[in-house]
Design a protein around this motif. Structure first.
Motif, PDB file in Angstrom:
ATOM      1  N   GLY A  44     -13.144   3.835   2.178  1.00  0.00           N
ATOM      2  CA  GLY A  44     -11.892   3.473   2.993  1.00  0.00           C
ATOM      3  C   GLY A  44     -11.326   2.346   2.580  1.00  0.00           C
ATOM      4  O   GLY A  44      -9.918   2.136   2.194  1.00  0.00           O
ATOM      5  N   VAL A  45     -12.167   1.149   2.005  1.00  0.00           N
ATOM      6  CA  VAL A  45     -11.766   0.160   1.620  1.00  0.00           C
ATOM      7  C   VAL A  45     -10.950   0.385   0.177  1.00  0.00           C
ATOM      8  O   VAL A  45      -9.801  -0.221  -0.055  1.00  0.00           O
ATOM      9  CB  VAL A  45     -12.910  -0.941   1.240  1.00  0.00           C
ATOM     10  N   ALA A  46     -11.507   1.219  -0.895  1.00  0.00           N
ATOM     11  CA  ALA A  46     -10.696   1.509  -2.142  1.00  0.00           C
ATOM     12  C   ALA A  46      -9.702   2.378  -1.854  1.00  0.00           C
ATOM     13  O   ALA A  46      -8.672   1.966  -2.507  1.00  0.00           O
ATOM     14  CB  ALA A  46     -11.908   2.302  -2.806  1.00  0.00           C
ATOM     15  N   LEU A  47      -9.542   3.311  -0.625  1.00  0.00           N
ATOM     16  CA  LEU A  47      -8.472   3.867  -0.434  1.00  0.00           C
ATOM     17  C   LEU A  47      -7.266   2.874   0.001  1.00  0.00           C
ATOM     18  O   LEU A  47      -5.984   3.183  -0.169  1.00  0.00           O
ATOM     19  CB  LEU A  47      -8.609   5.058   0.662  1.00  0.00           C
ATOM     20  N   ASN A  48      -7.637   1.877   0.806  1.00  0.00           N
ATOM     21  CA  ASN A  48      -6.702   0.942   1.339  1.00  0.00           C
ATOM     22  C   ASN A  48      -5.977   0.262   0.134  1.00  0.00           C
ATOM     23  O   ASN A  48      -4.857  -0.036   0.108  1.00  0.00           O
ATOM     24  CB  ASN A  48      -7.259  -0.063   2.441  1.00  0.00           C
ATOM     25  N   GLU A  49      -6.979  -0.311  -0.684  1.00  0.00           N
ATOM     26  CA  GLU A  49      -6.408  -1.000  -2.127  1.00  0.00           C
ATOM     27  C   GLU A  49      -5.498  -0.121  -2.717  1.00  0.00           C
ATOM     28  O   GLU A  49      -4.471  -0.624  -3.463  1.00  0.00           O
ATOM     29  CB  GLU A  49      -7.704  -1.399  -2.749  1.00  0.00           C
ATOM     30  N   TYR A  50      -5.813   1.124  -3.025  1.00  0.00           N
ATOM     31  CA  TYR A  50      -5.101   1.939  -3.697  1.00  0.00           C
ATOM     32  C   TYR A  50      -3.628   2.087  -3.103  1.00  0.00           C
ATOM     33  O   TYR A  50      -2.507   2.156  -3.794  1.00  0.00           O
ATOM     34  CB  TYR A  50      -5.586   3.425  -3.779  1.00  0.00           C
ATOM     35  N   PHE A  51      -3.658   2.169  -1.850  1.00  0.00           N
ATOM     36  CA  PHE A  51      -2.426   2.399  -0.994  1.00  0.00           C
ATOM     37  C   PHE A  51      -1.436   1.226  -1.435  1.00  0.00           C
ATOM     38  O   PHE A  51      -0.277   1.162  -1.816  1.00  0.00           O
ATOM     39  CB  PHE A  51      -2.501   2.716   0.352  1.00  0.00           C
ATOM     40  N   ARG A  53      -1.899  -1.442  -3.435  1.00  0.00           N
ATOM     41  CA  ARG A  53      -1.643  -1.897  -5.028  1.00  0.00           C
ATOM     42  C   ARG A  53      -0.763  -0.791  -5.611  1.00  0.00           C
ATOM     43  O   ARG A  53      -0.210  -1.327  -6.635  1.00  0.00           O
ATOM     44  CB  ARG A  53      -2.855  -2.200  -5.619  1.00  0.00           C
ATOM     45  N   TYR A  54      -1.065   0.202  -5.512  1.00  0.00           N
ATOM     46  CA  TYR A  54      -0.203   1.379  -6.371  1.00  0.00           C
ATOM     47  C   TYR A  54       0.595   2.418  -5.446  1.00  0.00           C
ATOM     48  O   TYR A  54       1.725   2.404  -5.936  1.00  0.00           O
ATOM     49  CB  TYR A  54      -1.376   2.220  -6.902  1.00  0.00           C
ATOM     50  N   LEU A  55       0.173   3.008  -4.664  1.00  0.00           N
ATOM     51  CA  LEU A  55       1.094   3.799  -3.783  1.00  0.00           C
ATOM     52  C   LEU A  55       2.167   3.515  -3.283  1.00  0.00           C
ATOM     53  O   LEU A  55       3.439   4.004  -3.394  1.00  0.00           O
ATOM     54  CB  LEU A  55       0.231   4.886  -2.936  1.00  0.00           C
ATOM     55  N   ALA A  56       2.050   2.292  -2.446  1.00  0.00           N
ATOM     56  CA  ALA A  56       3.302   1.726  -1.508  1.00  0.00           C
ATOM     57  C   ALA A  56       4.332   1.340  -2.648  1.00  0.00           C
ATOM     58  O   ALA A  56       5.598   1.626  -2.537  1.00  0.00           O
ATOM     59  CB  ALA A  56       2.731   0.834  -0.596  1.00  0.00           C
ATOM     60  N   PRO A  57       3.853   0.588  -3.659  1.00  0.00           N
ATOM     61  CA  PRO A  57       5.081  -0.019  -4.764  1.00  0.00           C
ATOM     62  C   PRO A  57       5.538   1.494  -5.407  1.00  0.00           C
ATOM     63  O   PRO A  57       6.829   1.460  -5.579  1.00  0.00           O
ATOM     64  CB  PRO A  57       4.292  -0.649  -5.617  1.00  0.00           C
ATOM     65  N   SER A  58       4.724   2.428  -5.718  1.00  0.00           N
ATOM     66  CA  SER A  58       5.189   3.400  -6.373  1.00  0.00           C
ATOM     67  C   SER A  58       6.119   4.219  -5.479  1.00  0.00           C
ATOM     68  O   SER A  58       7.152   4.772  -6.064  1.00  0.00           O
ATOM     69  CB  SER A  58       3.938   4.464  -6.839  1.00  0.00           C
ATOM     70  N   ILE A  59       6.021   4.461  -4.179  1.00  0.00           N
ATOM     71  CA  ILE A  59       7.020   4.981  -3.553  1.00  0.00           C
ATOM     72  C   ILE A  59       8.252   4.344  -3.619  1.00  0.00           C
ATOM     73  O   ILE A  59       9.236   5.088  -3.341  1.00  0.00           O
ATOM     74  CB  ILE A  59       6.432   5.501  -2.101  1.00  0.00           C
ATOM     75  N   LEU A  60       7.977   3.218  -3.341  1.00  0.00           N
ATOM     76  CA  LEU A  60       9.495   2.304  -3.320  1.00  0.00           C
ATOM     77  C   LEU A  60      10.277   2.631  -4.470  1.00  0.00           C
ATOM     78  O   LEU A  60      11.557   2.635  -4.623  1.00  0.00           O
ATOM     79  CB  LEU A  60       9.183   0.838  -3.004  1.00  0.00           C
ATOM     80  N   ILE A  61       9.700   2.378  -5.856  1.00  0.00           N
ATOM     81  CA  ILE A  61      10.260   2.774  -7.076  1.00  0.00           C
ATOM     82  C   ILE A  61      10.581   3.830  -7.248  1.00  0.00           C
ATOM     83  O   ILE A  61      11.630   4.130  -7.844  1.00  0.00           O
ATOM     84  CB  ILE A  61       9.001   2.196  -8.231  1.00  0.00           C
TER      85      ILE A  61
END
Length: 256
Positions: A44-51, A53-61
């Motif tokens: 879960g920690v790795a999933l939160n970090e992925y979200f 560091r990567y997923l949230a900024p990617s969705i905005l972009i």
């Protein structure tokens, strides 16, 4: 002499290809967002970090990039509203489409390296080039469709110094300096302004560089809202053909 029916058919085919390219480019954008595998995310920690560091900024972009592509597509809708579209303009349109096809790649590049200046510079430069190509196309379109107004440069220069409200000596000259065409160039300048701002911010804050493109949305909204009432044909001495053309152009900018 080239047959008008042939030219209209050619323009329709170019419009169809243009719509197809934009539809594909807008669809591919979301495919650039990488989906992690189970081997990459083991907790879960790795999933939160992925979200974060990567997923949230990617969705905005993704949404920013999608709107930029949509804004360019709106320009092509206006482009094909003109009566006279030369082969030079159609060629420029194809070059522009080639650049538009690079936006998904540039967006994917940002997904992975949005914190890096070079990635932001590449994206911003690409948007700037496309924006300038649109300005060039519409300058040629205005010249081709209103060529008679540029026949006498001395009269044009004199008339441009007169007051807008007082009208001009040349018939319908204020069409260039007021109303629909002025709004059109304001709209075309919006992505130019934001891409230049993004280029400057890339050296200061890459994240601010990306967010600066949201200014395009604000500028386009304000331009359309503030100029809607003034973009009308009241008081202009126009022929029926000119009124129909400008009416179609106005509908392309504001909708039916």
């Amino acid at each position: 002499m080239v047959n008008n029916k042939f030219l209209n058919n050619s323009n329709d085919r170019h419009a169809a290809v243009t719509d197809g390219v934009f539809a594909i480019a807008m669809t591919i954008l979301v495919l650039e967002i990488a989906v992690p595998t189970i081997t990459d995310i083991s907790s879960g920690v790795a999933l939160n970090e992925y979200f974060l560091r990567y997923l949230a900024p990617s969705i905005l972009i993704y949404f920013i990039s999608f709107y930029i592509v949509y804004n360019f597509w709106e320009n092509t809708v206006i482009l094909f509203s003109f009566n006279k579209i030369s082969y030079g303009v159609l060629t420029l349109n194809m070059i522009t489409l080639a650049a538009v096809c690079m936006i998904p790649f540039a967006t994917g590049f940002l997904f992975n390296f949005y914190n890096y200046t070079n990635a932001n510079l590449f994206f911003s430069l690409l948007i700037l080039v496309i924006s300038l190509l649109y300005i060039l196309m519409f300058m040629l379109l205005i010249k081709n469709n209103f060529k008679e107004y540029f026949d006498n440069k001395d009269e044009l220069k004199t008339a441009m110094h007169n007051s807008y409200d007082d009208g001009f000596e040349l018939p319908n000259l204020r069409l260039y300096l007021r109303g629909i065409t002025l709004t059109l160039f304001y709209l075309l300048l919006a992505p130019v302004i934001t891409s230049l701002l993004s280029l400057l911010l890339a050296f200061i804050s890459p994240k601010a560089s990306i967010l600066s493109f949201l200014l395009t949305l604000v500028l386009v909204f304000l331009i359309r809202t503030r100029r809607f009432a003034s973009d009308n044909l009241v008081g202009l001495d126009l022929t029926d053909e000119e009124k129909e053309f400008l009416g179609n152009l106005r509908n392309s900018i504001y909708g039916e």
